[in-house]
Design a protein around this motif. Structure first.
Motif, PDB file in Angstrom:
ATOM      1  N   SER A  81     -11.643 -21.404 -21.898  1.00  0.00           N
ATOM      2  CA  SER A  81     -11.607 -20.038 -21.408  1.00  0.00           C
ATOM      3  C   SER A  81     -10.336 -19.828 -20.627  1.00  0.00           C
ATOM      4  CB  SER A  81     -12.830 -19.731 -20.550  1.00  0.00           C
ATOM      5  OG  SER A  81     -12.871 -20.593 -19.449  1.00  0.00           O
ATOM      6  N   SER A  82      -9.879 -18.595 -20.682  1.00  0.00           N
ATOM      7  CA  SER A  82      -8.632 -18.235 -20.046  1.00  0.00           C
ATOM      8  C   SER A  82      -8.913 -17.017 -19.186  1.00  0.00           C
ATOM      9  CB  SER A  82      -7.648 -17.886 -21.165  1.00  0.00           C
ATOM     10  OG  SER A  82      -6.357 -17.874 -20.691  1.00  0.00           O
ATOM     11  N   CYS A  83      -8.482 -17.037 -17.915  1.00  0.00           N
ATOM     12  CA  CYS A  83      -8.840 -15.923 -17.042  1.00  0.00           C
ATOM     13  C   CYS A  83      -7.633 -15.335 -16.336  1.00  0.00           C
ATOM     14  CB  CYS A  83      -9.835 -16.408 -15.981  1.00  0.00           C
ATOM     15  SG  CYS A  83     -11.182 -17.334 -16.703  1.00  0.00           S
ATOM     16  N   PHE A  84      -7.682 -14.023 -16.207  1.00  0.00           N
ATOM     17  CA  PHE A  84      -6.629 -13.302 -15.514  1.00  0.00           C
ATOM     18  C   PHE A  84      -7.279 -12.724 -14.272  1.00  0.00           C
ATOM     19  CE2 PHE A  84      -2.814 -11.113 -14.871  1.00  0.00           C
ATOM     20  CZ  PHE A  84      -3.024  -9.755 -14.692  1.00  0.00           C
ATOM     21  N   TRP A  85      -7.099 -13.408 -13.130  1.00  0.00           N
ATOM     22  CA  TRP A  85      -7.803 -12.980 -11.915  1.00  0.00           C
ATOM     23  C   TRP A  85      -7.076 -13.469 -10.682  1.00  0.00           C
ATOM     24  CZ3 TRP A  85     -12.682 -16.304 -13.257  1.00  0.00           C
ATOM     25  CH2 TRP A  85     -12.405 -17.666 -13.059  1.00  0.00           C
ATOM     26  N   ASP A  86      -7.733 -13.395  -9.543  1.00  0.00           N
ATOM     27  CA  ASP A  86      -7.153 -13.812  -8.284  1.00  0.00           C
ATOM     28  C   ASP A  86      -7.682 -15.219  -7.984  1.00  0.00           C
ATOM     29  OD1 ASP A  86      -6.406 -14.256  -5.717  1.00  0.00           O
ATOM     30  OD2 ASP A  86      -7.155 -12.370  -4.920  1.00  0.00           O
ATOM     31  N   ASN A  87      -6.817 -16.188  -8.091  1.00  0.00           N
ATOM     32  CA  ASN A  87      -7.238 -17.586  -7.922  1.00  0.00           C
ATOM     33  C   ASN A  87      -7.871 -17.900  -6.573  1.00  0.00           C
ATOM     34  OD1 ASN A  87      -7.202 -19.320  -9.993  1.00  0.00           O
ATOM     35  ND2 ASN A  87      -4.992 -19.726  -9.863  1.00  0.00           N
ATOM     36  N   SER A  88      -7.481 -17.160  -5.555  1.00  0.00           N
ATOM     37  CA  SER A  88      -7.981 -17.503  -4.225  1.00  0.00           C
ATOM     38  C   SER A  88      -9.420 -17.042  -4.018  1.00  0.00           C
ATOM     39  CB  SER A  88      -7.085 -16.886  -3.166  1.00  0.00           C
ATOM     40  OG  SER A  88      -6.966 -15.499  -3.393  1.00  0.00           O
ATOM     41  N   SER A  89      -9.849 -16.019  -4.735  1.00  0.00           N
ATOM     42  CA  SER A  89     -11.192 -15.517  -4.471  1.00  0.00           C
ATOM     43  C   SER A  89     -12.161 -15.734  -5.628  1.00  0.00           C
ATOM     44  CB  SER A  89     -11.144 -14.025  -4.149  1.00  0.00           C
ATOM     45  OG  SER A  89     -10.512 -13.339  -5.220  1.00  0.00           O
ATOM     46  N   ASP A  90     -11.632 -15.876  -6.858  1.00  0.00           N
ATOM     47  CA  ASP A  90     -12.520 -15.961  -8.009  1.00  0.00           C
ATOM     48  C   ASP A  90     -12.656 -17.404  -8.459  1.00  0.00           C
ATOM     49  OD1 ASP A  90     -10.727 -13.092  -9.257  1.00  0.00           O
ATOM     50  OD2 ASP A  90     -12.390 -13.204  -7.845  1.00  0.00           O
ATOM     51  N   GLY A  91     -13.747 -17.677  -9.190  1.00  0.00           N
ATOM     52  CA  GLY A  91     -13.947 -19.060  -9.613  1.00  0.00           C
ATOM     53  C   GLY A  91     -14.840 -19.155 -10.819  1.00  0.00           C
ATOM     54  N   THR A  92     -14.884 -20.351 -11.403  1.00  0.00           N
ATOM     55  CA  THR A  92     -15.730 -20.582 -12.559  1.00  0.00           C
ATOM     56  C   THR A  92     -16.378 -21.949 -12.454  1.00  0.00           C
ATOM     57  OG1 THR A  92     -15.755 -20.870 -14.934  1.00  0.00           O
ATOM     58  CG2 THR A  92     -13.731 -21.429 -13.836  1.00  0.00           C
ATOM     59  N   CYS A  93     -17.513 -22.093 -13.132  1.00  0.00           N
ATOM     60  CA  CYS A  93     -18.212 -23.361 -13.141  1.00  0.00           C
ATOM     61  C   CYS A  93     -18.822 -23.545 -14.517  1.00  0.00           C
ATOM     62  CB  CYS A  93     -19.301 -23.326 -12.065  1.00  0.00           C
ATOM     63  SG  CYS A  93     -20.320 -24.783 -12.106  1.00  0.00           S
ATOM     64  N   THR A  94     -18.589 -24.706 -15.139  1.00  0.00           N
ATOM     65  CA  THR A  94     -19.147 -24.969 -16.469  1.00  0.00           C
ATOM     66  C   THR A  94     -19.985 -26.233 -16.404  1.00  0.00           C
ATOM     67  OG1 THR A  94     -17.171 -24.022 -17.463  1.00  0.00           O
ATOM     68  CG2 THR A  94     -18.572 -25.337 -18.879  1.00  0.00           C
ATOM     69  N   VAL A  95     -21.183 -26.164 -16.964  1.00  0.00           N
ATOM     70  CA  VAL A  95     -22.079 -27.319 -16.940  1.00  0.00           C
ATOM     71  C   VAL A  95     -22.405 -27.709 -18.370  1.00  0.00           C
ATOM     72  CG1 VAL A  95     -24.399 -28.084 -16.347  1.00  0.00           C
ATOM     73  CG2 VAL A  95     -23.108 -26.738 -14.718  1.00  0.00           C
ATOM     74  N   ARG A  96     -22.216 -29.002 -18.693  1.00  0.00           N
ATOM     75  CA  ARG A  96     -22.576 -29.518 -20.016  1.00  0.00           C
ATOM     76  C   ARG A  96     -23.852 -30.319 -19.879  1.00  0.00           C
ATOM     77  NH1 ARG A  96     -17.167 -28.886 -19.904  1.00  0.00           N
ATOM     78  NH2 ARG A  96     -17.305 -29.996 -17.959  1.00  0.00           N
ATOM     79  N   TRP A  97     -24.819 -30.029 -20.725  1.00  0.00           N
ATOM     80  CA  TRP A  97     -26.112 -30.712 -20.648  1.00  0.00           C
ATOM     81  C   TRP A  97     -26.503 -31.099 -22.044  1.00  0.00           C
ATOM     82  CZ3 TRP A  97     -30.917 -29.907 -22.743  1.00  0.00           C
ATOM     83  CH2 TRP A  97     -32.030 -30.453 -22.072  1.00  0.00           C
ATOM     84  N   GLU A  98     -27.199 -32.243 -22.214  1.00  0.00           N
ATOM     85  CA  GLU A  98     -27.662 -32.570 -23.559  1.00  0.00           C
ATOM     86  C   GLU A  98     -28.960 -33.346 -23.479  1.00  0.00           C
ATOM     87  OE1 GLU A  98     -24.156 -35.557 -23.971  1.00  0.00           O
ATOM     88  OE2 GLU A  98     -25.659 -36.117 -25.467  1.00  0.00           O
ATOM     89  N   ASN A  99     -29.695 -33.299 -24.600  1.00  0.00           N
ATOM     90  CA  ASN A  99     -30.811 -34.201 -24.724  1.00  0.00           C
ATOM     91  C   ASN A  99     -30.705 -34.791 -26.131  1.00  0.00           C
ATOM     92  OD1 ASN A  99     -31.922 -32.369 -26.531  1.00  0.00           O
ATOM     93  ND2 ASN A  99     -33.556 -31.704 -25.152  1.00  0.00           N
ATOM     94  N   LYS A 100     -31.776 -35.354 -26.656  1.00  0.00           N
ATOM     95  CA  LYS A 100     -31.641 -36.055 -27.942  1.00  0.00           C
ATOM     96  C   LYS A 100     -31.338 -35.142 -29.114  1.00  0.00           C
ATOM     97  CE  LYS A 100     -34.478 -40.131 -27.145  1.00  0.00           C
ATOM     98  NZ  LYS A 100     -35.895 -39.954 -26.802  1.00  0.00           N
ATOM     99  N   THR A 101     -31.741 -33.868 -29.002  1.00  0.00           N
ATOM    100  CA  THR A 101     -31.597 -33.006 -30.176  1.00  0.00           C
ATOM    101  C   THR A 101     -30.623 -31.854 -30.027  1.00  0.00           C
ATOM    102  OG1 THR A 101     -33.487 -31.772 -29.378  1.00  0.00           O
ATOM    103  CG2 THR A 101     -33.915 -33.455 -31.039  1.00  0.00           C
ATOM    104  N   MET A 102     -30.156 -31.568 -28.835  1.00  0.00           N
ATOM    105  CA  MET A 102     -29.243 -30.444 -28.690  1.00  0.00           C
ATOM    106  C   MET A 102     -28.298 -30.568 -27.500  1.00  0.00           C
ATOM    107  SD  MET A 102     -31.971 -27.594 -27.541  1.00  0.00           S
ATOM    108  CE  MET A 102     -33.238 -27.941 -26.348  1.00  0.00           C
ATOM    109  N   TYR A 103     -27.217 -29.772 -27.596  1.00  0.00           N
ATOM    110  CA  TYR A 103     -26.253 -29.650 -26.502  1.00  0.00           C
ATOM    111  C   TYR A 103     -26.397 -28.266 -25.903  1.00  0.00           C
ATOM    112  CZ  TYR A 103     -23.676 -33.505 -28.738  1.00  0.00           C
ATOM    113  OH  TYR A 103     -23.301 -34.697 -29.292  1.00  0.00           O
ATOM    114  N   CYS A 104     -26.174 -28.173 -24.586  1.00  0.00           N
ATOM    115  CA  CYS A 104     -26.217 -26.865 -23.959  1.00  0.00           C
ATOM    116  C   CYS A 104     -25.012 -26.770 -23.017  1.00  0.00           C
ATOM    117  CB  CYS A 104     -27.518 -26.689 -23.178  1.00  0.00           C
ATOM    118  SG  CYS A 104     -27.601 -25.141 -22.286  1.00  0.00           S
ATOM    119  N   ILE A 105     -24.207 -25.729 -23.194  1.00  0.00           N
ATOM    120  CA  ILE A 105     -23.024 -25.549 -22.341  1.00  0.00           C
ATOM    121  C   ILE A 105     -23.136 -24.192 -21.675  1.00  0.00           C
ATOM    122  CG2 ILE A 105     -20.518 -25.388 -22.324  1.00  0.00           C
ATOM    123  CD1 ILE A 105     -20.654 -26.925 -25.016  1.00  0.00           C
TER     124      ILE A 105
END
Lengths: 113, 127
Positions: A81-105
């Motif tokens: 992902s690519s973002c055009f914003w104010d680095n000092s105030s904005d933020g992002t968080c991505t979590v990768r999760w998986e189990n035996k049959t699927m991935y969830c991002i």
């Protein structure tokens, strides 16, 4: 007289958001195996739960939450992902999760008002 | 008495909401994304080593293109997902907490024999 928010109350705390996302994933798809008929419902519930918990934080942010659930069958998946914003105030968080049959991002973006 | 000084009679010019022309228009953005995907992914095969670079560069290109479109005072987020076509099931969802009057999103999907690509672009007005 005027009440200004402290720096902590008005910033995007990655750890906090990350734990909210993990909780939402666990409760929505925790012990389940990939099922085509249910996946739509799962993505929706993960995303809605995450969003509602984020808004409960009461911070002056606009939020965008996306979730991708993919069945495990050896195929590859890439996200960026690519973002055009104010680095000092904005933020992002991505979590990768998986189990035996699927991935969830799950990605959550917070943009300060 | 009571004169405002040199700018006497000046109107307020700081707009709190975008005018109709300056909205983050879903249709315009979708067309942009579609054109870029068609151009960049036309004959591309899914090669695991090259995908990370491609995904990153695609999101940068789309973001820069949207900046050129001239959405004044909009903060933008572009997310690109590329996956291999192997018959697996995939589902993607997004929810946003924002001002529905000023903010909007657009998405597009590109598929060929070896890969699929989903791009979602979000625009939030900065008051």
């Amino acid at each position: 007289m005027d009440e200004f928010q402290t720096a902590e109350e008005a910033s995007f705390l990655v750890d906090e958001v990350s734990s909210i996302i993990k909780e939402a994933i666990e409760s929505a798809i925790g012990g389940n195996a990939y099922q085509h008929s249910k996946v739509n419902q799962w993505t929706t519930s993960v995303v809605e739960q995450t969003l509602s918990q984020l808004t409960k934080l009461g911070k002056p942010f606009k939020y965008i939450v996306t979730c991708v659930i993919m069945q495990k069958n050896g195929a590859g998946l890439h996200t960026a992902s690519s973002c055009f914003w104010d680095n000092s105030s904005d933020g992002t968080c991505t979590v990768r999760w998986e189990n035996k049959t699927m991935y969830c991002i799950v990605s959550a973006f917070g943009l300060a008002i | 008495m009571g004169e405002l000084g040199p700018d006497e009679g000046a109107e307020n010019t700081y707009s709190l909401r975008p005018g109709l022309q300056h909205r983050f228009k879903s249709s315009t953005v979708k067309e942009c994304i579609h054109a870029i995907l068609k151009e960049k992914l036309a004959n591309v095969q899914y090669i695991p080593e090259e995908m990370p670079e491609l995904t990153k560069s695609l999101s940068e290109i789309i973001k820069d293109r949207l900046k050129e479109e001239g959405f004044d005072r909009y903060k933008m987020v572009v997310q690109v997902v590329i996956g291999e076509q192997r018959g697996e099931g995939v589902n993607m969802a997004a929810r946003c907490f924002w001002d529905a009057d000023t903010d909007s999103c657009a998405h597009d999907v590109f598929m060929n024999d070896s890969l699929f690509c989903v791009v979602a672009a979000f625009g939030c007005f900065y008051y």
